[in-house]
Design a protein around this motif. Structure first.
Motif, mmCIF file in Angstrom:
data_model
loop_
_atom_site.group_PDB
_atom_site.id
_atom_site.type_symbol
_atom_site.label_atom_id
_atom_site.label_comp_id
_atom_site.label_asym_id
_atom_site.label_seq_id
_atom_site.Cartn_x
_atom_site.Cartn_y
_atom_site.Cartn_z
ATOM 1 N N GLU A 59 0.882 -1.169 0.000
ATOM 2 C CA GLU A 59 0.000 0.000 0.000
ATOM 3 C C GLU A 59 0.914 1.213 0.000
ATOM 4 N N GLN A 60 0.995 1.896 -1.133
ATOM 5 C CA GLN A 60 1.963 2.979 -1.277
ATOM 6 C C GLN A 60 1.668 4.155 -0.352
ATOM 7 N N ASP A 61 0.407 4.409 -0.044
ATOM 8 C CA ASP A 61 0.062 5.538 0.827
ATOM 9 C C ASP A 61 0.542 5.330 2.259
ATOM 10 N N THR A 62 0.503 4.079 2.742
ATOM 11 C CA THR A 62 0.842 3.790 4.136
ATOM 12 C C THR A 62 2.181 3.075 4.301
ATOM 13 N N GLY A 63 2.686 2.468 3.222
ATOM 14 C CA GLY A 63 3.915 1.680 3.321
ATOM 15 C C GLY A 63 3.696 0.302 3.908
ATOM 16 N N GLU A 64 2.437 -0.116 4.050
ATOM 17 C CA GLU A 64 2.120 -1.425 4.649
ATOM 18 C C GLU A 64 2.190 -2.534 3.600
ATOM 19 N N TRP A 65 2.883 -3.611 3.984
ATOM 20 C CA TRP A 65 3.001 -4.797 3.138
ATOM 21 C C TRP A 65 2.013 -5.851 3.609
ATOM 22 N N THR A 66 1.431 -6.590 2.660
ATOM 23 C CA THR A 66 0.577 -7.729 2.987
ATOM 24 C C THR A 66 0.897 -8.870 2.033
ATOM 25 N N LEU A 67 0.588 -10.076 2.495
ATOM 26 C CA LEU A 67 0.717 -11.266 1.667
ATOM 27 C C LEU A 67 -0.585 -11.392 0.898
ATOM 28 N N ALA A 68 -0.532 -11.174 -0.414
ATOM 29 C CA ALA A 68 -1.741 -11.213 -1.239
ATOM 30 C C ALA A 68 -2.085 -12.632 -1.678
#
Length: 73
Positions: A59-68
């Motif tokens: 998520e570019q706005d927050t810098g949060e990574w997730t396993l998609a």
């Protein structure tokens, strides 16, 4: 799933790409980036590790990574 991803600049590019995925305290090195794509506010990478392939979303706005996705063959 929330995780941490370390990135490194790629040769010949200013873009940084995933190099290590952290599942809690477990370190999983990325062997190669198989594919990448992006939308207006998100980026995705399909990466190959010694454990298999994963799709990571940033998520570019927050810098949060997730396993998609976990890719099974």
């Amino acid at each position: 799933m929330h995780l941490r991803v370390d990135c490194q600049p790629q040769r010949g590019s200013a873009e940084a790409e995933p190099s290590v995925i952290w599942f809690g305290s477990r370190r999983v090195p990325v062997l190669c980036v198989v594919d990448r794509w992006w939308g207006p506010t998100r980026r995705w990478w399909k990466v190959q590790t010694g454990e298999g392939a994963y799709v990571l979303r940033l998520e570019q706005d927050t810098g949060e990574w997730t396993l998609a996705a976990v890719v099974r063959t």
